[in-house]
Design a protein around this motif. Sequence first.
Motif, PDB file in Angstrom:
ATOM      1  N   GLY A  55       0.390  -1.369  -0.057  1.00 39.80           N
ATOM      2  CA  GLY A  55       0.167   0.050   0.044  1.00 39.80           C
ATOM      3  C   GLY A  55       0.557   1.217   0.126  1.00 39.80           C
ATOM      4  O   GLY A  55       0.040   2.172  -0.143  1.00 39.80           O
ATOM      5  N   PHE A  56       2.288   1.049  -0.173  1.00 34.81           N
ATOM      6  CA  PHE A  56       3.208   2.185   0.285  1.00 34.81           C
ATOM      7  C   PHE A  56       3.383   2.688  -1.428  1.00 34.81           C
ATOM      8  O   PHE A  56       3.930   1.813  -2.381  1.00 34.81           O
ATOM      9  N   LEU A  57       3.625   4.036  -1.604  1.00 30.87           N
ATOM     10  CA  LEU A  57       3.954   4.491  -3.199  1.00 30.87           C
ATOM     11  C   LEU A  57       5.571   4.307  -2.949  1.00 30.87           C
ATOM     12  O   LEU A  57       5.566   5.393  -2.302  1.00 30.87           O
ATOM     13  N   VAL A  58       6.148   3.975  -3.475  1.00 31.18           N
ATOM     14  CA  VAL A  58       7.740   3.384  -3.139  1.00 31.18           C
ATOM     15  C   VAL A  58       8.963   4.386  -3.862  1.00 31.18           C
ATOM     16  O   VAL A  58       8.024   3.962  -5.816  1.00 31.18           O
ATOM     17  N   ALA A  59      10.366   4.689  -3.916  1.00 26.82           N
ATOM     18  CA  ALA A  59      10.292   5.703  -4.803  1.00 26.82           C
ATOM     19  C   ALA A  59      11.991   5.620  -4.577  1.00 26.82           C
ATOM     20  O   ALA A  59      12.713   5.013  -4.096  1.00 26.82           O
ATOM     21  N   THR A  60      13.123   4.638  -5.666  1.00 26.55           N
ATOM     22  CA  THR A  60      13.867   4.544  -5.510  1.00 26.55           C
ATOM     23  C   THR A  60      14.790   5.371  -6.170  1.00 26.55           C
ATOM     24  O   THR A  60      14.274   6.027  -7.562  1.00 26.55           O
ATOM     25  N   PHE A  61      16.175   5.490  -5.892  1.00 30.28           N
ATOM     26  CA  PHE A  61      16.427   6.649  -7.036  1.00 30.28           C
ATOM     27  C   PHE A  61      18.278   6.952  -6.556  1.00 30.28           C
ATOM     28  O   PHE A  61      18.970   5.603  -6.025  1.00 30.28           O
ATOM     29  N   ASP A  62      19.230   6.413  -7.952  1.00 32.19           N
ATOM     30  CA  ASP A  62      20.422   7.119  -8.156  1.00 32.19           C
ATOM     31  C   ASP A  62      20.451   8.152  -8.112  1.00 32.19           C
ATOM     32  O   ASP A  62      20.869   9.239  -8.219  1.00 32.19           O
ATOM     33  N   TYR A  63      22.021   8.420  -6.790  1.00 31.48           N
ATOM     34  CA  TYR A  63      22.774   9.534  -6.917  1.00 31.48           C
ATOM     35  C   TYR A  63      23.454   9.781  -8.377  1.00 31.48           C
ATOM     36  O   TYR A  63      24.005   8.569  -8.913  1.00 31.48           O
ATOM     37  N   ARG A  64      24.163  11.078  -8.521  1.00 31.19           N
ATOM     38  CA  ARG A  64      24.447  11.068 -10.208  1.00 31.19           C
ATOM     39  C   ARG A  64      25.960  10.664 -10.145  1.00 31.19           C
ATOM     40  O   ARG A  64      26.421  10.454  -8.751  1.00 31.19           O
ATOM     41  N   GLY A  65      26.272   9.728 -10.888  1.00 32.21           N
ATOM     42  CA  GLY A  65      27.349   8.961 -11.099  1.00 32.21           C
ATOM     43  C   GLY A  65      26.999   8.041 -11.075  1.00 32.21           C
ATOM     44  O   GLY A  65      28.363   6.848 -11.460  1.00 32.21           O
ATOM     45  N   ILE A  66      26.526   7.371 -10.486  1.00 32.85           N
ATOM     46  CA  ILE A  66      25.582   5.988 -10.304  1.00 32.85           C
ATOM     47  C   ILE A  66      24.364   4.973  -9.849  1.00 32.85           C
ATOM     48  O   ILE A  66      23.746   6.136 -11.039  1.00 32.85           O
ATOM     49  N   GLY A  67      25.570   4.053 -11.315  1.00 33.13           N
ATOM     50  CA  GLY A  67      23.918   3.609 -11.283  1.00 33.13           C
ATOM     51  C   GLY A  67      22.681   3.807 -12.737  1.00 33.13           C
ATOM     52  O   GLY A  67      23.606   4.098 -13.454  1.00 33.13           O
ATOM     53  N   LEU A  68      21.743   4.266 -12.243  1.00 28.30           N
ATOM     54  CA  LEU A  68      20.870   4.628 -13.961  1.00 28.30           C
ATOM     55  C   LEU A  68      21.459   6.211 -14.438  1.00 28.30           C
ATOM     56  O   LEU A  68      20.725   7.252 -15.271  1.00 28.30           O
ATOM     57  N   SER A  69      21.929   7.135 -13.109  1.00 28.48           N
ATOM     58  CA  SER A  69      21.943   8.430 -13.175  1.00 28.48           C
ATOM     59  C   SER A  69      23.403   8.272 -12.752  1.00 28.48           C
ATOM     60  O   SER A  69      24.279   9.386 -13.711  1.00 28.48           O
ATOM     61  N   ARG A  70      24.559   8.141 -13.893  1.00 31.06           N
ATOM     62  CA  ARG A  70      25.756   7.722 -14.671  1.00 31.06           C
ATOM     63  C   ARG A  70      25.412   8.224 -15.568  1.00 31.06           C
ATOM     64  O   ARG A  70      24.486   7.116 -17.168  1.00 31.06           O
ATOM     65  N   ARG A  71      26.005   9.300 -16.070  1.00 35.87           N
ATOM     66  CA  ARG A  71      26.268   9.722 -17.925  1.00 35.87           C
ATOM     67  C   ARG A  71      27.543   9.710 -18.278  1.00 35.87           C
ATOM     68  O   ARG A  71      28.466  11.136 -17.916  1.00 35.87           O
ATOM     69  N   GLY A  72      28.063   8.447 -19.331  1.00 39.95           N
ATOM     70  CA  GLY A  72      29.017   8.579 -19.305  1.00 39.95           C
ATOM     71  C   GLY A  72      30.661   8.687 -18.613  1.00 39.95           C
ATOM     72  O   GLY A  72      30.022   7.746 -17.778  1.00 39.95           O
ATOM     73  N   GLY A  73      31.692   9.235 -18.931  1.00 34.69           N
ATOM     74  CA  GLY A  73      32.685   8.923 -17.595  1.00 34.69           C
ATOM     75  C   GLY A  73      32.743   9.531 -16.593  1.00 34.69           C
ATOM     76  O   GLY A  73      32.113  10.585 -16.155  1.00 34.69           O
ATOM     77  N   LEU A  74      33.327   9.022 -15.539  1.00 33.69           N
ATOM     78  CA  LEU A  74      33.135  10.030 -14.017  1.00 33.69           C
ATOM     79  C   LEU A  74      34.467  11.282 -14.437  1.00 33.69           C
ATOM     80  O   LEU A  74      34.000  11.597 -12.971  1.00 33.69           O
ATOM     81  N   ARG A  75      35.576  10.953 -14.943  1.00 36.38           N
ATOM     82  CA  ARG A  75      36.533  12.217 -14.920  1.00 36.38           C
ATOM     83  C   ARG A  75      35.687  13.076 -14.711  1.00 36.38           C
ATOM     84  O   ARG A  75      36.922  13.648 -13.881  1.00 36.38           O
ATOM     85  N   ASP A  76      35.072  13.935 -14.699  1.00 36.25           N
ATOM     86  CA  ASP A  76      34.475  15.456 -15.305  1.00 36.25           C
ATOM     87  C   ASP A  76      33.660  15.359 -14.434  1.00 36.25           C
ATOM     88  O   ASP A  76      33.060  16.479 -14.622  1.00 36.25           O
ATOM     89  N   LEU A  77      33.012  14.590 -13.286  1.00 34.65           N
ATOM     90  CA  LEU A  77      32.109  15.329 -12.947  1.00 34.65           C
ATOM     91  C   LEU A  77      32.141  15.484 -11.655  1.00 34.65           C
ATOM     92  O   LEU A  77      33.055  14.571 -10.829  1.00 34.65           O
ATOM     93  N   ASP A  78      32.380  17.143 -11.211  1.00 38.97           N
ATOM     94  CA  ASP A  78      31.914  17.313 -10.339  1.00 38.97           C
ATOM     95  C   ASP A  78      31.322  17.380  -8.614  1.00 38.97           C
ATOM     96  O   ASP A  78      30.191  17.804  -9.540  1.00 38.97           O
ATOM     97  N   THR A  79      31.368  16.176  -7.982  1.00 37.53           N
ATOM     98  CA  THR A  79      30.347  15.762  -7.108  1.00 37.53           C
ATOM     99  C   THR A  79      30.850  15.294  -5.877  1.00 37.53           C
ATOM    100  O   THR A  79      32.555  15.220  -6.328  1.00 37.53           O
ATOM    101  N   ASP A  80      29.999  15.252  -4.840  1.00 39.09           N
ATOM    102  CA  ASP A  80      30.678  14.720  -4.123  1.00 39.09           C
ATOM    103  C   ASP A  80      30.052  14.610  -2.984  1.00 39.09           C
ATOM    104  O   ASP A  80      28.184  14.582  -3.368  1.00 39.09           O
ATOM    105  N   ILE A  81      29.588  14.006  -2.053  1.00 41.93           N
ATOM    106  CA  ILE A  81      28.393  13.365  -0.982  1.00 41.93           C
ATOM    107  C   ILE A  81      27.910  13.894  -0.601  1.00 41.93           C
ATOM    108  O   ILE A  81      26.488  14.025  -0.464  1.00 41.93           O
ATOM    109  N   LEU A  82      27.501  15.388  -0.425  1.00 37.19           N
ATOM    110  CA  LEU A  82      27.180  16.609   0.525  1.00 37.19           C
ATOM    111  C   LEU A  82      26.522  16.828  -0.555  1.00 37.19           C
ATOM    112  O   LEU A  82      25.019  17.115  -0.426  1.00 37.19           O
TER     113      LEU A  82
END
Length: 283
Positions: A55-82
């Motif tokens: 009975g719950f509406l459930v959402a999953t998601f990927d942080y940028r650079g991970i899984g389905l949210s990854r777009r190309g190589g990671l070398r130029d991705l400027d991100t961190d955990i925060l």
Amino acid sequence: MEFTQRQIAVGDGQAIQMRLFAPPGRIKAGVLIAAAMGVSQTFYAAFAGWLAAQGFLVATFDYRGIGLSRRGGLRDLDTDILAWARHDCAAAIAAMDEQIDGRPLYWIGHSLGGQILPFVPGNDRVAKMVTIATGSGYWRENAPRLRRMAWWLWYVAAPVATTICGYFPGRRLRKVGDLPAGVMWQWRRWCLDPDYAAGAEGPDARQAYAALALPIVSLSFTDDEFMSARNTEALHGSYSGAPRRMKRLAPAEVGARRIGHFGFFRRDFEDTLWRCHLLPELV
């Protein structure tokens, strides 16, 4: 299990992928599943589908650079955990808020997912957090199996590989998974600090942990190969302003030989961990 997938803008020129698992009838509440470090949302699909059937509406998601949210190589991705917390998680909460029409929103955080809610704008919209296999990553207090290799990871493998490759090639090293450089450097700082993120990020971070006031339930496991009991107690001790309930389970208590750091999300535990230990918390 059926789901719809959508792209969510995260407010700084980036976007993440989210999957929504809808219940067959009326929505009781929303559940947002925040993943462990380097783990794709696809890992949680069976669990999310089962929750939707309850009975719950459930959402999953990927942080940028991970899984389905990854777009190309990671070398130029400027991100961190925060950035994951302040942008990606905040956007996920906002997207769910639009869907559940004022109903309660529950946060289920697996490992890292249970560590970062204090840094998420809009976390006051969350009614309760359930942490799964979540603790401090401070390496000297890790479970014995991990502690034996943690020194090598944090002082040799991580800095050398990240510097050479421009990202952490965890898939090739069979450690965690591929991670953006900024994520790995920040995570390393956290894991080398006795107070983990609350210490490594300074007084404002410590205050953010203490200020989180929502109820928290911790489900941890005696055979977790990464998180010791001390790791779990230390991290949840940072949530000093929140009412906390700690449940540490042994595999034998649920008729299993093993649970570990990732096992909770196996369908084998539908009638034990999911139905008996998790579902009663989502009320």
